[in-house]
Design an enzyme around this catalytic site. Structure first.
Site: not given
Ligand code: URA
Length: 237
Positions: A106
């Site tokens: 993310d």
């Molecule tokens: N889980 C999440 O919530 N975000 C990420 O970037 C990776 C795993």
């Protein structure tokens, strides 16, 4: 492995040097050599490993395998002004096949991210069958509930909108509001959604390891090439 010979105009345009028609200009200007010999014909088939342009060997003639420390605020999409791809050489944006991340993180997650333009290698590391362990360092808004490790480890946690439960995740409590969590799958916003299901909120999220790959002292926003041994390793610790 020996790669088949490829037309020089196709090769140089595919590696982001210039368009196919512009390759003719490079050839005319005497800027392309193969094994030291000047090349003139755009249709000539060449071994990419022997091609030099402008007195330098061509840039990664075969494939790219990178370990990147994704910083906060960058996104894994290609067509976004905050794209991670801006941290790599400009020419690589024009390569085909394109450079892609092995899974995604993310925007507000930092940490280990692999990138490659080798489709088989990407598949190897993303295949759900291999269940590659991903280790996340998580800080939480509220103290953890006492049964959190049991719930996460049970393999029964259902996330909103999903049809199958999350795979069991191993949680190591570091403090009341900080944990290391190891997942063996990669669903959309999975860690954040898991803690929402436990009545909590993720404040910071960093991926510390993806399979055997760790950041060591690689600074945020920097990348390094994988070694031959890293690229060819089969076994996941
Ligand atoms: N889980 C999440 O919530 N975000 C990420 O970037 C990776 C795993």
């Amino acid at each position: 492995m020996q790669k088949p010979a490829e037309r020089i105009d196709h090769l140089l345009s595919r590696l982001g040097y210039c368009s196919r028609s512009e390759v003719r200009d490079l050839l005319r200007e005497g800027q392309v050599r193969v094994a030291g010999e000047l090349l003139r014909k755009a249709s000539a088939k060449v071994d990419a490993a022997l091609v030099w342009v402008d007195d330098e060997p061509i840039d990664h003639p075969h494939a790219l395998y990178l370990l990147y420390h994704k910083p906060l605020g960058k996104v894994c999409a290609h067509d976004d002004p905050r794209a991670i791809y801006q941290d790599f050489p400009l020419r690589w944006r024009y390569r085909r096949p394109s450079l892609s991340s092995v899974g995604r993180l993310d925007r507000e997650t930092s940490g280990v991210l692999l990138l490659t333009d080798d489709g088989d290698w990407l598949h190897h590391w993303t295949s759900p069958r291999r269940a590659i362990p991903r280790v996340y360092r998580v800080t939480l808004q509220a103290p953890l509930r006492g049964d959190a490790a049991d719930i996460l480890g049970a393999g029964t946690l259902m996330l909103e909108g999903e049809e199958t439960p999350c795979r069991p995740a191993a949680m190591q409590r570091l403090t009341d509001q900080e944990v290391l969590l190891t997942l063996t799958e990669g669903r959309y916003h999975e860690v954040r959604r898991m803690f929402v299901a436990l009545d909590n909120l993720v404040l910071t999220l960093q991926r510390e390891a993806f399979g055997p790959f760790v950041l060591d002292d690689l600074p945020a926003g920097q990348w390094r090439e994988l070694t031959e041994a890293e690229r060819t390793m089969e076994k996941i610790p």
